[in-house]
Design a protein around this motif. Sequence first.
Motif, PDB file in Angstrom:
ATOM      1  N   GLU A 223       0.826  -1.205   0.000  1.00 14.36           N
ATOM      2  CA  GLU A 223       0.000   0.000   0.000  1.00 14.36           C
ATOM      3  C   GLU A 223       0.863   1.259   0.000  1.00 14.36           C
ATOM      4  O   GLU A 223       1.763   1.387   0.829  1.00 14.36           O
ATOM      5  N   GLY A 224       0.607   2.165  -0.921  1.00 13.35           N
ATOM      6  CA  GLY A 224       1.303   3.461  -0.921  1.00 13.35           C
ATOM      7  C   GLY A 224       2.663   3.446  -1.609  1.00 13.35           C
ATOM      8  O   GLY A 224       3.247   4.502  -1.849  1.00 13.35           O
ATOM      9  N   LEU A 225       3.204   2.287  -1.960  1.00  8.44           N
ATOM     10  CA  LEU A 225       4.526   2.259  -2.612  1.00  8.44           C
ATOM     11  C   LEU A 225       4.398   2.616  -4.091  1.00  8.44           C
ATOM     12  O   LEU A 225       3.487   2.158  -4.766  1.00  8.44           O
ATOM     13  N   THR A 226       5.329   3.415  -4.569  1.00  8.89           N
ATOM     14  CA  THR A 226       5.316   3.781  -5.989  1.00  8.89           C
ATOM     15  C   THR A 226       6.691   3.483  -6.589  1.00  8.89           C
ATOM     16  O   THR A 226       7.638   3.191  -5.873  1.00  8.89           O
ATOM     17  N   VAL A 227       6.761   3.588  -7.912  1.00 13.86           N
ATOM     18  CA  VAL A 227       8.016   3.315  -8.617  1.00 13.86           C
ATOM     19  C   VAL A 227       8.406   4.571  -9.384  1.00 13.86           C
ATOM     20  O   VAL A 227       7.563   5.138 -10.088  1.00 13.86           O
ATOM     21  N   PRO A 228       9.663   5.040  -9.265  1.00 17.84           N
ATOM     22  CA  PRO A 228      10.055   6.247 -10.008  1.00 17.84           C
ATOM     23  C   PRO A 228      10.003   6.015 -11.523  1.00 17.84           C
ATOM     24  O   PRO A 228      10.362   4.944 -12.003  1.00 17.84           O
ATOM     25  N   VAL A 229       9.539   7.024 -12.239  1.00 17.15           N
ATOM     26  CA  VAL A 229       9.313   6.909 -13.680  1.00 17.15           C
ATOM     27  C   VAL A 229      10.629   7.020 -14.465  1.00 17.15           C
ATOM     28  O   VAL A 229      10.750   6.491 -15.572  1.00 17.15           O
ATOM     29  N   ASP A 230      11.616   7.667 -13.868  1.00 18.99           N
ATOM     30  CA  ASP A 230      12.840   8.089 -14.579  1.00 18.99           C
ATOM     31  C   ASP A 230      13.455   7.069 -15.531  1.00 18.99           C
ATOM     32  O   ASP A 230      13.747   7.374 -16.669  1.00 18.99           O
ATOM     33  N   GLU A 241       5.009   6.489 -17.573  1.00 18.08           N
ATOM     34  CA  GLU A 241       4.097   6.709 -16.441  1.00 18.08           C
ATOM     35  C   GLU A 241       3.147   5.520 -16.291  1.00 18.08           C
ATOM     36  O   GLU A 241       2.857   5.064 -15.183  1.00 18.08           O
ATOM     37  N   TYR A 242       2.657   5.013 -17.420  1.00 18.32           N
ATOM     38  CA  TYR A 242       1.735   3.878 -17.364  1.00 18.32           C
ATOM     39  C   TYR A 242       2.459   2.643 -16.825  1.00 18.32           C
ATOM     40  O   TYR A 242       1.928   1.905 -16.000  1.00 18.32           O
ATOM     41  N   ARG A 243       3.695   2.450 -17.290  1.00 17.99           N
ATOM     42  CA  ARG A 243       4.458   1.292 -16.790  1.00 17.99           C
ATOM     43  C   ARG A 243       4.684   1.421 -15.278  1.00 17.99           C
ATOM     44  O   ARG A 243       4.548   0.446 -14.535  1.00 17.99           O
ATOM     45  N   ALA A 244       5.009   2.654 -14.841  1.00 20.90           N
ATOM     46  CA  ALA A 244       5.238   2.861 -13.397  1.00 20.90           C
ATOM     47  C   ALA A 244       3.969   2.542 -12.612  1.00 20.90           C
ATOM     48  O   ALA A 244       4.028   1.977 -11.518  1.00 20.90           O
ATOM     49  N   ALA A 245       2.822   2.881 -13.202  1.00 17.68           N
ATOM     50  CA  ALA A 245       1.561   2.614 -12.506  1.00 17.68           C
ATOM     51  C   ALA A 245       1.245   1.124 -12.491  1.00 17.68           C
ATOM     52  O   ALA A 245       0.653   0.608 -11.538  1.00 17.68           O
ATOM     53  N   LEU A 246       1.635   0.435 -13.561  1.00 18.81           N
ATOM     54  CA  LEU A 246       1.327  -0.998 -13.642  1.00 18.81           C
ATOM     55  C   LEU A 246       2.117  -1.843 -12.642  1.00 18.81           C
ATOM     56  O   LEU A 246       1.624  -2.860 -12.162  1.00 18.81           O
TER      57      LEU A 246
END
Lengths: 261, 153
Positions: A223-230, A241-246
Amino acid sequence: MFPFDYLRPQSVAEAVCAHDGEERRYLAGGQSLLAALKLRLAQPSALIDIARLPELAGIHAEAGRLVVGAAVPHAQLAARSTIPALAQLAGSIGDLQVRNMGTLGGALANADPASDHAAGVLGLGAEIRTDRRVIAAADFFLGMFETALEPGELIVSVSYPLPRRASYAKVRNPASGYPVVGVLVAETDDGIRVAVTGAASCPFRLTEFEMALAGDFSPAALEGLTVPVDDLSRDLHASAEYRAALIPVLARRALAQGGGE
Amino acid sequence: MRVAFTLNGREVEAEVEPNTLLVALLREGFGLTGTHVGCDTGQCGACTVHLDGRAVKSCLILAAQADGRSVLTIEGVAEGGTLHPLQAAFRDRHALQCGFCTPGMVMSGLDLVAHLDSPDEAAIRHGLDGNLCRCTGYRPIVEAIAQTIGEKG
Ligand SMILES: Cc1cc2nc3c(=O)[nH]c(=O)nc-3n(C[C@H](O)[C@H](O)[C@H](O)COP(=O)(O)OP(=O)(O)OC[C@H]3O[C@@H](n4cnc5c(N)ncnc54)[C@H](O)[C@@H]3O)c2cc1C
Ligand code: FES
Ligand code: FES
């Protein structure tokens, strides 16, 4: 296709001997190589067919490990792997015909940035055994279509330590079956591993996710963890951005699906 | 180079170039034009044949790779003029319109009939991922394969 010679050696030793440098290429299932040759992306002087070498065949158990021959087709792995996540991964590759011809060794040597098997070897912490040494999955992928294999080095088998539990989830490109993003989560004797394919030029592990799952191997822990888009890829199939969200979505899906019941 | 293999149950031999595709040998060498070429890039499945009993795309295989092995094409599926039950199911359910994709659909379908235990629709659709049809909308094709799996012993 440019013209080339076709050789079919009878043993690993003969095959390696026949590969006298960069101009020759091993041929396994041909599902990636023949497509590349049709596009004239390569001009090998000879193809060395290794698909029927007995040393590269078969799936067998070794103390705490599953050893899969490099020439084992994806379909055979899907039907016979004793690691369910690996069977599921192999069964999701491409289509029926590609799974019947395409091999584990070919997929690894090809090192497509969206290879399903890349997530499998990295996520399960496998070893890639060649005619001359053992390469850890973490040291194998060097870049897009680039591996640690030396010219003429032949993958003989892949040895997977048996995970306590593992699961793979991907979003398929509907045309090819390749993952837009694929995530393998595993709980192994050496700890938690989360490996991602399709999202960058090389497969990679997500240490932040692994630490979060160490105490609680469940979707809620992410929960709450994200992945940097860079560092993620952007192409006609998906934005970075879509890949980071997936990635977190697929990690949670893999956990929910059986990796973390 | 010389290749020798079993083709629709008969032993055959042919002289080919190392870069001859299996589909070219089947169509041009043996006149078996039931195996179609839709894309030549491994996407459409029209060229599907069996290699040692498994469906493969003959536009992504060299003739040399079939040497010493067994190849089945659509021409070898009916026995003595009697349609295979899967072919009969395609006819009965109108699972074809223009027929271009049909040989490939039948060859993939035969692999599924041989390897699926139950006529599960999702599994059949997953198994047909590599075969494109521009006419029928797939439903009758899936039904014909499901019926044949259901009928097998
Ligand atoms: C329509 C289509 C859809 C696909 N979808 C997917 C997908 O969803 N996911 C996915 O991961 N892949 C997919 N693929 C690729 C497929 O998995 C290929 O089978 C695989 O990438 C290559 O395996 P191969 O045995 O055909 O290798 P080949 O094409 O024969 O060889 C590929 C490369 O590896 C080298 N090589 C082969 N074997 C060895 C070895 N033992 N040691 C050293 N070098 C070796 C060859 O020299 C060549 O450079 C798809 C392919 C097609 C045509
Ligand atoms: S012609 Fe072979 S897949 Fe389309
Ligand atoms: S029946 Fe026309 S393409 Fe399938």
